[in-house]
Design an enzyme around this catalytic site. Structure first.
Site, PDB file in Angstrom:
ATOM      1  N   GLU A 150       0.691  -1.297   0.109  1.00 32.56           N
ATOM      2  CA  GLU A 150      -0.070   0.083  -0.081  1.00 32.56           C
ATOM      3  C   GLU A 150       0.856   1.256   0.002  1.00 32.56           C
ATOM      4  OE1 GLU A 150      -0.662  -2.680   1.908  1.00 32.56           O
ATOM      5  OE2 GLU A 150      -2.543  -3.131   1.148  1.00 32.56           O
TER       6      GLU A 150
ATOM      7  N   HIS B  66     -11.306  -5.169   8.487  1.00 29.61           N
ATOM      8  CA  HIS B  66     -12.218  -4.825   7.257  1.00 29.61           C
ATOM      9  C   HIS B  66     -13.398  -4.027   7.632  1.00 29.61           C
ATOM     10  CE1 HIS B  66      -9.690  -8.521   5.986  1.00 29.61           C
ATOM     11  NE2 HIS B  66     -10.238  -8.137   4.622  1.00 29.61           N
TER      12      HIS B  66
END
Lengths: 432, 328
Positions: free
Chosen positions: B61, B130
């Site tokens: 990322e 999540h």
């Protein structure tokens, strides 16, 4: 070719195998032949033959050879002036490049105008070679701005202070190049060259960038100046393996070069650029030495021996090239004196410019937070204008250093110990 | 002729429109190519625009954002997908240290028109990392703009506006509302849309004000409907823009209703609701009949999903806060 004992580690306690018990080798894992860094000039200035890399500098004219020395002498002299300006309270901080002149000048003089450099914060020699006004570099360290040059005009991006972060920007920039231009055009692609150090090589970003560049075949040269020290930590504390070897794990060529040899650095960088122009990224490790402190706020006497500096001083990059040029009859006392005078004059100009740099208006801190003003900076600007309606900085008292660039409150900064690394303002370069 | 689209499809159509409008727009992230993203937001884009413009990236990322910055410096307009809210932290340094500050650092010479899309929030029964709501981290950083869409109609125009914007935009998508449907004018010009950094009243009422964004807007609308049965009308404001905040509709509403409840999934400690409460108190102190109240996720890590219905604000908790407001 012979490798001085200091190339691999700087003291006995830092030898890799001194810290761990040797383990049996996997016989399928061939040991690398240790040929040592590429070197074309011996420390005494003798020219060493190298079949692979000699062709990369065979075209150099006498004036160009002399020009490499001139660059190095000037950037060292300007670096001394900046250190002195910091000692006198005119800069908040200075990160000296002393000892790394050949690594920077040799690599930067290999570049084309359309190549793009992503520097760390010590690349004053590269900035010089890219035509950046040294005063614009000083303005950052004086605290007038965060960086004051036009990156596109010079092919030289702003300094990056968080180590390693710029390797990703460089890789992305190079991915942009491949989306605009074909690699099989005349002369190949413009290359993005990113500078970082041995300390930064530990950062995840650097390793992500090496991997990413390999995956996307980005035209990047990763130029690591291994100057042996990340502030107080020796290279052995960053990595067990030589940094250039890491390239293989990412599927890239890796080359180690004597970064105190301007000719070898130029040759190796030209090789790396040639590969990158065809979309083969390359990692270059230039083995050099940070002769000064990390910055003017650092005190290397706390963590390294003076005799280590003495050892590296015998391999000084500027003296080495000067000795080579004298041997070739391209330098004599008179020409050396002229060069010193030129460098002194530039240093005087730099000093005068630095002292004249105006402090920015307080209101300017609200500029360029966003491309267009939005509510948040507008409200903050209003609050500031109420607090300081004139918008002008407070005038400095007579004899005081101006602006925010005064000596740090940290007592360590003014300790006499710290002057160890600071060269005298009027320095005589005996070798030239 | 409007189409009835899910929020996910509305975003997909918005990205497609952005890529058609500007050849410098590139989409990059993990699984955004052939797969079309784990939520299918980029479905079909690589087939139509090619691998150079829709880039499946390595799983890194920080590098997604770091290379997007480099692409933007070269003149591109990257749209990065962070696969889930909880995966943004490896990129946090590049976002906060570089993406937010480079325009300022270079005195305006470098522009970074990068959009970072982040599906956020809970309610889908997911495993750890999540279901988070990390928006406050980004709102705290000057140089970033932060928005959150709540419905398909807005999502379509807001993603196009974010991609067209010249500043970096962190674009939060309410993942549990991806399957909500509404009419979307995919052909509408950007000039016809409500500006990106404008908040909006989505239900009018005179008795109390609810402020929310992203997934909690629908929760608040449901709460307002329930309250209407009791004869009290709640005004609901969809913030849309989280940084910079647009509090003008909030202040106008509070000056009428005198009561404000702020709702979000993120924990309350040093959150957007704290900032809103402070600003409203400062600007409309004499209009307030009650303290500004907050309904938020609890100040714990996001719990296992079998507990999330207890963690997430719902209609009952919102109405309970409204009742408490009326008791002052």
């Amino acid at each position: 070719m012979s490798v001085p004992e200091t190339d691999r580690s700087v003291s006995g306690t830092d030898r890799p195998d001194a810290l761990v018990t040797p383990v049996p080798r996997d016989p399928r894992d061939p040991e690398d032949a240790d040929t040592g860094p590429v070197r074309l000039l011996a420390p005494d200035g003798r020219r060493l033959a190298d079949d692979t890399y000699d062709p990369y500098i065979a075209d150099l004219a006498d004036t160009e050879l002399y020009g490499l020395l001139r660059d190095m002498v000037i950037v060292r002299r300007l670096d001394e002036e900046a250190t002195a300006l910091q000692r006198q309270g005119e800069l908040g901080l200075w990160a000296s490049l002393r000892g790394q002149e050949a690594a920077q000048v040799g690599s930067a003089r290999a570049l084309r105008d359309d190549d793009m450099v992503f520097p760390s914060y010590r690349e004053h020699g590269v900035a010089w070679c890219r035509g950046v006004d040294p005063l614009d570099v000083l303005s950052l360290f004086r605290g007038v701005n965060h960086g004051g040059w036009d990156a596109d005009e010079h092919g030289f991006q702003d300094y990056s202070i968080v180590v390693g972060s710029q390797t990703l920007h460089a890789t992305g920039y190079a991915m942009g190049v491949t989306r605009e231009l074909a690699a099989d055009g005349d002369g190949g692609l413009p290359v993005t060259v990113v500078y970082f150090g041995d300390g930064a090589s530990s950062q995840g970003d650097v390793n992500e960038a090496l991997n990413w560049a390999g995956v996307f075949e980005a035209p990047v040269v990763f130029f690591c100046q291994n100057n042996q020290w990340a502030i107080s930590e020796p290279t052995r504390r960053q990595t067990r393996a030589p940094i250039f070897r890491r390239a293989r794990g990412f599927g890239l060529p890796g080359v180690q070069v004597d970064g105190n040899d301007v000719l070898a650095t130029l040759a190796v960088t030209r090789y790396a650029l040639q590969a990158a122009r065809r979309r083969c990224p390359v990692l270059v490790e230039a083995v050099t030495y940070r002769m000064g402190a990390h910055t003017t706020a650092d005190d290397p006497s706390r963590y390294r021996h003076a005799d280590e500096l003495a050892g590296w001083s015998r391999r000084d990059p500027v003296q080495r090239m000067a000795a080579y040029l004298r041997g070739r009859g391209l330098l004599d006392d008179s020409r050396a004196a002229d060069l010193d005078a030129e460098a002194d004059a530039l240093a005087t100009t730099l000093r005068e410019g630095c002292l004249r740099l105006p402090d920015p208006s307080p209101h300017s801190m609200f500029d360029h937070v966003y491309v267009h003003d939005t509510e948040t900076p507008a409200a903050a600007r209003d609050a500031c204008e109420q607090a300081e309606p004139s918008g002008q900085p407070e005038p400095s008292g007579p004899g005081e250093p101006s602006g925010q660039a005064g000596p740090s409150a940290d007592p360590a900064v003014v300790s006499p110990l710290l002057t160890v690394a600071a060269a005298p303002l009027h320095h005589t370069r005996k070798a030239i | 002729m409007p189409l009835t689209l899910t929020l996910a499809k509305a975003l997909n159509a918005g990205l497609r429109a952005s890529m058609e409008a500007d050849p410098k727009v590139v989409v990059m992230g993990e699984d955004v190519g052939k797969l079309g993203g784990v939520f299918r937001i980029t479905d079909g884009l690589q087939a139509d625009f090619g691998e150079d413009r829709v880039i499946d990236t390595p799983l890194a990322e920080s590098a997604i954002i770091g290379t997007a910055i480099g692409l933007a410096m070269r003149g591109f307009r990257p749209v990065c997908e962070i696969q889930f809210d909880g995966f943004v932290y490896p990129a946090f340094d590049q976002i906060v240290t570089q993406l937010a500050k480079m325009h300022y650092r270079t005195q305006g010479r470098v522009r970074l028109p990068v959009t970072v899309r982040i599906p956020f929030g809970g309610g889908i029964g997911a495993v750890e990392h999540h279901s988070e709501s990390p928006e406050a981290y980004f709102c705290h950083t000057a140089g970033l703009k932060v928005v959150a869409c709540s419905n398909p109609t807005d999502a379509h125009m807001m993603i196009r506006q974010a991609v067209a914007a010249d500043d970096p935009v962190i674009f939060f998508e309410p993942k549990r509302r991806y399957w909500d449907k509404a009419d979307v004018e995919t052909g509408a010009p950007l000039s016809a849309a409500t500006p990106l950094h404008v908040s909006r009243v989505v239900r009018t009422g005179d008795d109390a004000t609810l402020v929310a964004y992203g997934p909690m807007v629908r929760t608040c609308l449901n709460a307002a409907e329930a309250m209407a049965v009791e004869g009290r009308e709640l005004e609901v404001i969809d913030l849309r823009t989280l940084s910079p905040l647009d509090l003008s509709p909030v202040l106008a509403s509070v000056r009428r209703t005198g009561r404000l409840v702020v709702v979000h999934e993120a924990p309350s400690n040093v959150s957007l609701s704290a900032e809103i409460a402070a600003r409203v108190t400062e600007a409309a102190f004499y209009s307030l009949e009650a303290p500004v109240l907050r309904v938020t996720g609890y100040d714990t890590p996001y719990p296992p999903s079998r507990l999330e219905e207890h963690y997430l604000p719902d209609v009952d908790r919102v109405l309970d806060a409204v009742d408490r407001s009326f008791q002052y």
